[in-house]
Scaffold this motif. Structure first.
Motif, PDB file in Angstrom:
ATOM      1  N   ARG A  14       0.835  -1.208   0.000  1.00  0.00           N
ATOM      2  CA  ARG A  14       0.000   0.000   0.000  1.00  0.00           C
ATOM      3  C   ARG A  14       0.867   1.255   0.000  1.00  0.00           C
ATOM      4  N   MET A  15       1.976   1.237   0.733  1.00  0.00           N
ATOM      5  CA  MET A  15       2.869   2.396   0.783  1.00  0.00           C
ATOM      6  C   MET A  15       3.505   2.677  -0.578  1.00  0.00           C
ATOM      7  N   VAL A  16       3.831   1.624  -1.321  1.00  0.00           N
ATOM      8  CA  VAL A  16       4.519   1.781  -2.596  1.00  0.00           C
ATOM      9  C   VAL A  16       3.540   1.951  -3.753  1.00  0.00           C
ATOM     10  N   VAL A  17       2.492   1.143  -3.780  1.00  0.00           N
ATOM     11  CA  VAL A  17       1.615   1.069  -4.942  1.00  0.00           C
ATOM     12  C   VAL A  17       0.431   2.031  -4.870  1.00  0.00           C
ATOM     13  N   LEU A  18      -0.171   2.168  -3.720  1.00  0.00           N
ATOM     14  CA  LEU A  18      -1.379   2.988  -3.615  1.00  0.00           C
ATOM     15  C   LEU A  18      -1.160   4.447  -4.041  1.00  0.00           C
ATOM     16  N   PRO A  19      -0.042   5.089  -3.690  1.00  0.00           N
ATOM     17  CA  PRO A  19       0.168   6.463  -4.174  1.00  0.00           C
ATOM     18  C   PRO A  19       0.218   6.541  -5.705  1.00  0.00           C
ATOM     19  N   GLN A  20       0.754   5.503  -6.337  1.00  0.00           N
ATOM     20  CA  GLN A  20       0.811   5.473  -7.801  1.00  0.00           C
ATOM     21  C   GLN A  20      -0.590   5.355  -8.389  1.00  0.00           C
ATOM     22  N   SER A  25      -3.722   9.501 -13.822  1.00  0.00           N
ATOM     23  CA  SER A  25      -4.755  10.293 -14.484  1.00  0.00           C
ATOM     24  C   SER A  25      -5.482   9.514 -15.583  1.00  0.00           C
ATOM     25  N   SER A  26      -4.956   8.335 -15.920  1.00  0.00           N
ATOM     26  CA  SER A  26      -5.571   7.480 -16.939  1.00  0.00           C
ATOM     27  C   SER A  26      -5.062   6.058 -16.732  1.00  0.00           C
ATOM     28  N   TRP A  27      -5.660   5.111 -17.431  1.00  0.00           N
ATOM     29  CA  TRP A  27      -5.193   3.731 -17.321  1.00  0.00           C
ATOM     30  C   TRP A  27      -3.762   3.608 -17.843  1.00  0.00           C
ATOM     31  N   GLY A  28      -3.444   4.303 -18.934  1.00  0.00           N
ATOM     32  CA  GLY A  28      -2.081   4.276 -19.464  1.00  0.00           C
ATOM     33  C   GLY A  28      -1.082   4.856 -18.479  1.00  0.00           C
ATOM     34  N   ASP A  29      -1.463   5.945 -17.835  1.00  0.00           N
ATOM     35  CA  ASP A  29      -0.610   6.564 -16.814  1.00  0.00           C
ATOM     36  C   ASP A  29      -0.408   5.596 -15.648  1.00  0.00           C
ATOM     37  N   LEU A  30      -1.455   4.919 -15.247  1.00  0.00           N
ATOM     38  CA  LEU A  30      -1.348   3.948 -14.155  1.00  0.00           C
ATOM     39  C   LEU A  30      -0.373   2.837 -14.508  1.00  0.00           C
ATOM     40  N   VAL A  31      -0.474   2.313 -15.711  1.00  0.00           N
ATOM     41  CA  VAL A  31       0.434   1.243 -16.144  1.00  0.00           C
ATOM     42  C   VAL A  31       1.879   1.725 -16.107  1.00  0.00           C
ATOM     43  N   MET A  32       2.139   2.932 -16.592  1.00  0.00           N
ATOM     44  CA  MET A  32       3.511   3.467 -16.586  1.00  0.00           C
ATOM     45  C   MET A  32       4.015   3.667 -15.158  1.00  0.00           C
ATOM     46  N   ARG A  33       3.168   4.196 -14.282  1.00  0.00           N
ATOM     47  CA  ARG A  33       3.573   4.417 -12.890  1.00  0.00           C
ATOM     48  C   ARG A  33       3.895   3.088 -12.197  1.00  0.00           C
ATOM     49  N   ARG A  35       4.768   0.272 -13.678  1.00  0.00           N
ATOM     50  CA  ARG A  35       5.942  -0.311 -14.331  1.00  0.00           C
ATOM     51  C   ARG A  35       7.220   0.238 -13.715  1.00  0.00           C
ATOM     52  N   GLU A  36       7.241   1.535 -13.401  1.00  0.00           N
ATOM     53  CA  GLU A  36       8.421   2.150 -12.777  1.00  0.00           C
ATOM     54  C   GLU A  36       8.743   1.525 -11.423  1.00  0.00           C
ATOM     55  N   ASN A  51       0.570  -7.663 -10.466  1.00  0.00           N
ATOM     56  CA  ASN A  51       1.562  -8.716 -10.613  1.00  0.00           C
ATOM     57  C   ASN A  51       2.963  -8.135 -10.702  1.00  0.00           C
ATOM     58  N   ARG A  52       3.940  -9.000 -10.526  1.00  0.00           N
ATOM     59  CA  ARG A  52       5.348  -8.592 -10.611  1.00  0.00           C
ATOM     60  C   ARG A  52       5.782  -8.665 -12.060  1.00  0.00           C
ATOM     61  N   LEU A  53       6.446  -7.642 -12.536  1.00  0.00           N
ATOM     62  CA  LEU A  53       6.907  -7.647 -13.927  1.00  0.00           C
ATOM     63  C   LEU A  53       8.017  -8.662 -14.156  1.00  0.00           C
ATOM     64  N   ASP A  54       8.915  -8.824 -13.192  1.00  0.00           N
ATOM     65  CA  ASP A  54      10.059  -9.714 -13.396  1.00  0.00           C
ATOM     66  C   ASP A  54       9.676 -11.184 -13.484  1.00  0.00           C
ATOM     67  N   SER A  55       8.686 -11.604 -12.732  1.00  0.00           N
ATOM     68  CA  SER A  55       8.322 -13.025 -12.722  1.00  0.00           C
ATOM     69  C   SER A  55       6.908 -13.290 -13.228  1.00  0.00           C
ATOM     70  N   GLY A  56       6.099 -12.257 -13.298  1.00  0.00           N
ATOM     71  CA  GLY A  56       4.699 -12.441 -13.692  1.00  0.00           C
ATOM     72  C   GLY A  56       3.829 -12.966 -12.561  1.00  0.00           C
ATOM     73  N   ALA A  57       4.415 -13.148 -11.388  1.00  0.00           N
ATOM     74  CA  ALA A  57       3.666 -13.687 -10.247  1.00  0.00           C
ATOM     75  C   ALA A  57       2.550 -12.738  -9.834  1.00  0.00           C
ATOM     76  N   GLU A  58       1.374 -13.296  -9.624  1.00  0.00           N
ATOM     77  CA  GLU A  58       0.241 -12.499  -9.160  1.00  0.00           C
ATOM     78  C   GLU A  58       0.396 -12.232  -7.672  1.00  0.00           C
ATOM     79  N   ILE A  59       0.195 -10.982  -7.282  1.00  0.00           N
ATOM     80  CA  ILE A  59       0.415 -10.594  -5.889  1.00  0.00           C
ATOM     81  C   ILE A  59      -0.893 -10.459  -5.133  1.00  0.00           C
ATOM     82  N   CYS A  60      -1.793  -9.630  -5.658  1.00  0.00           N
ATOM     83  CA  CYS A  60      -3.054  -9.379  -4.958  1.00  0.00           C
ATOM     84  C   CYS A  60      -4.040  -8.708  -5.900  1.00  0.00           C
TER      85      CYS A  60
END
Length: 94
Positions: A14-20, A25-33, A35-36, A51-60
């Motif tokens: 939540r600390m890392v992902v929720l602020p992103q 401002s859009s779904w594309g912006d969310l994906v870029m945020r 991804r970073e 999910n995690r980009l490096d492994s594709g593992a689903e997180i939550c």
């Protein structure tokens, strides 16, 4: 679906992902945020899945983060999804 997170992992995510998610401002912006930060989005059975980009593992799911798909769709608009061959999962188009 991904399993339940322990409270410490959920709090860290939540600390890392929720602020992103909240700043997007859009779904594309969310994906870029996301991804970073090393994360991606998927959709399955009507749920948004982090999910995690490096492994594709689903997180939550988004609901586990405090950002359910319904709330994001109300704010960002309905996501344009490309359905997978299995008929249950999807990815954002574009």
């Amino acid at each position: 679906m991904p399993g339940d997170l322990d409270s410490e992992t959920a709090a860290l995510l939540r600390m890392v992902v929720l602020p992103q998610i909240e700043a997007a401002s859009s779904w594309g912006d969310l994906v870029m945020r996301l991804r970073e930060k090393g994360f991606g989005l998927g959709f399955r059975a009507g749920r948004m899945i982090l999910n995690r980009l490096d492994s594709g593992a689903e997180i939550c799911t988004g609901r586990s983060l405090g950002a359910p798909l319904r709330g994001l769709a109300a704010r960002l608009g309905r996501p344009a999804l490309r359905l997978s061959r299995d008929g249950l999962s999807a990815r954002l188009q574009g």
